[in-house]
Write a protein that holds these residues in place. Sequence first.
Motif, mmCIF file in Angstrom:
data_model
loop_
_atom_site.group_PDB
_atom_site.id
_atom_site.type_symbol
_atom_site.label_atom_id
_atom_site.label_comp_id
_atom_site.label_asym_id
_atom_site.label_seq_id
_atom_site.Cartn_x
_atom_site.Cartn_y
_atom_site.Cartn_z
ATOM 1 N N GLU A 15 0.926 -1.117 0.002
ATOM 2 C CA GLU A 15 -0.161 -0.043 -0.125
ATOM 3 C C GLU A 15 0.957 1.194 0.121
ATOM 4 N N GLU A 16 1.898 1.381 0.751
ATOM 5 C CA GLU A 16 2.794 2.240 0.968
ATOM 6 C C GLU A 16 3.668 2.623 -0.389
ATOM 7 N N ALA A 17 4.115 1.287 -0.888
ATOM 8 C CA ALA A 17 4.861 1.571 -2.228
ATOM 9 C C ALA A 17 3.685 2.195 -3.164
ATOM 10 N N LEU A 18 2.494 1.658 -3.535
ATOM 11 C CA LEU A 18 1.683 2.453 -4.334
ATOM 12 C C LEU A 18 1.276 3.593 -4.171
ATOM 13 N N ALA A 19 1.026 3.864 -2.785
ATOM 14 C CA ALA A 19 1.026 5.459 -2.572
ATOM 15 C C ALA A 19 2.027 6.320 -3.123
ATOM 16 N N ARG A 142 -6.458 1.120 -8.417
ATOM 17 C CA ARG A 142 -7.897 0.513 -9.034
ATOM 18 C C ARG A 142 -8.005 -0.968 -8.531
ATOM 19 N N GLY A 143 -7.068 -1.353 -7.838
ATOM 20 C CA GLY A 143 -7.144 -2.829 -7.317
ATOM 21 C C GLY A 143 -5.958 -3.856 -8.142
ATOM 22 N N GLU A 144 -6.413 -5.139 -8.323
ATOM 23 C CA GLU A 144 -5.751 -6.012 -8.749
ATOM 24 C C GLU A 144 -6.078 -6.370 -10.307
ATOM 25 N N ARG A 145 -5.160 -6.615 -11.310
ATOM 26 C CA ARG A 145 -5.641 -7.279 -12.566
ATOM 27 C C ARG A 145 -4.887 -8.103 -12.766
ATOM 28 N N VAL A 146 -5.214 -8.965 -13.756
ATOM 29 C CA VAL A 146 -4.254 -10.110 -14.344
ATOM 30 C C VAL A 146 -4.187 -9.700 -15.982
ATOM 31 N N ILE A 147 -2.838 -9.759 -16.227
ATOM 32 C CA ILE A 147 -2.595 -9.513 -17.824
ATOM 33 C C ILE A 147 -1.819 -10.693 -18.461
ATOM 34 N N PRO A 163 1.604 3.315 -15.102
ATOM 35 C CA PRO A 163 2.735 3.948 -14.243
ATOM 36 C C PRO A 163 2.366 3.862 -12.896
ATOM 37 N N ASP A 164 1.267 3.541 -12.548
ATOM 38 C CA ASP A 164 0.665 3.513 -11.104
ATOM 39 C C ASP A 164 0.741 2.363 -10.627
ATOM 40 N N GLU A 165 1.093 1.223 -11.244
ATOM 41 C CA GLU A 165 0.885 -0.297 -11.306
ATOM 42 C C GLU A 165 2.341 -0.729 -10.819
#
Lengths: 290, 167
Positions: A15-19, A142-147, A163-165
Amino acid sequence: MIPPPFTYAAPTSLEEALALLQQHGPMAKILAGGHSLLPMMKLRLLEPEVLIDLRRVPGLDEIREENGYLHLGAMVREVELEEHPLIREKYPLLYETTRWIADPQVRNMGTIGGNLAHGDPGNDHPATMMAYDAQLVAVGPRGERVIPAREFFLDFYTTALEPDEILTAIRIPIPPPRSGGAYEKLERKVGDYATAAVAVQLSLAEDGTLSYVGIGLTNVAHVPLFAARSCAHLQGQRPTPERIDEAAQMASEDCNPRSDLRGSAEYKRAMVRELTRRAFRRALERAQGG
Amino acid sequence: MATQKVTVTLTVNGTTHTAEVEPRLLLVHFLREHLNLTGTHIGCDTTHCGACTVLMNGRAVKSCTVLTVQADGATIKTIEGMAENGQMHPLQEGFHVEHGLQCGYCTPGMIMRAAELLARNPDPTEEEIRWGISGNLCRCTGYVNIVKAIQYAARKLREREQAAAGS
């Protein structure tokens, strides 16, 4: 050579890394092992203002099988793949790919997530993950997604990551019985990027036909390639030498190498054809229990 | 941009050091310039040659491609930490006895990588040794004797292990 100045952060949670990533936007880069990023920074090919080091973020270094997938945390180091009995016994394609990456010291630091997220067409894991039909897990605001790995590599050093993932994990479908894989890499010297390399993963049905074929190509285009036409040509068929040759020929036609110090485009196409044959044959032997 | 300083604590060859460093300071520069441990060499500076190899938490790493801040909290061992009680480490002895060095520039890195290799594989084949030092370049090309030096050390270390187990 000394990298340009930057601000460093070592968050202790995702969470901290994403922030931090949201706060600094495209001026920030994620630091995993640093063995692609730091050399580029030394050469001033990249000058990020902020580095966000993931080494203290828990839960990113796991290797386990669950729900039909081999789950690999993005911070799993290459050496951990190399030394893990499960990888060695059940995922020979991944094991071989890892052994071909750089050299022992680099594998002690380099991570599987970094190798993929860097988006370098010369890196070895991308083709292998395409061959396995692996899924890449990205987490963002926006949460988790699978690519799917086959849709992850968009352009030269450009991936589907926003860029924010942050890439957090890789999921490889657990191969059914009668499966095999192999990685064939041609390089000028140990630790070099591939002149050309081919990853093959396959499964055999009860009747000896191919129930699954995945083929990925390394460093023979501006992106790692999935050899779709070759796979379609083999899928559901018996792996006769003629059909393998035809599929290998298709791979050499469908790649798009550039002439450079590692060889001419023509030479690289010829190598793709031969390496596809070799990787396929070894994968087949493994699937047949040889 | 005001230069950020980060406080790091590293244990190097058994001694704990706390320092304030710029985030961009490479581990090899911290070792050589802050701690005066110049046994670790800078060769290519591009992660190829292995001259700057040190042990970080027991793993051989190229210290020209590790930030000091990445090594915060780590245990580091350099060539200066190999001898114990005035006695050369069997690897150092092996490089001496088997003439494992000519100009000597690659030697500290070779020894540190070999130390990790032998810790994980006490009885390596010649092929495993050659594969194991594939990230270390010797421009005198003295690889034959380097392999012999590592084999010498492997033998010595195994004998020492057996003697310790027997006593």
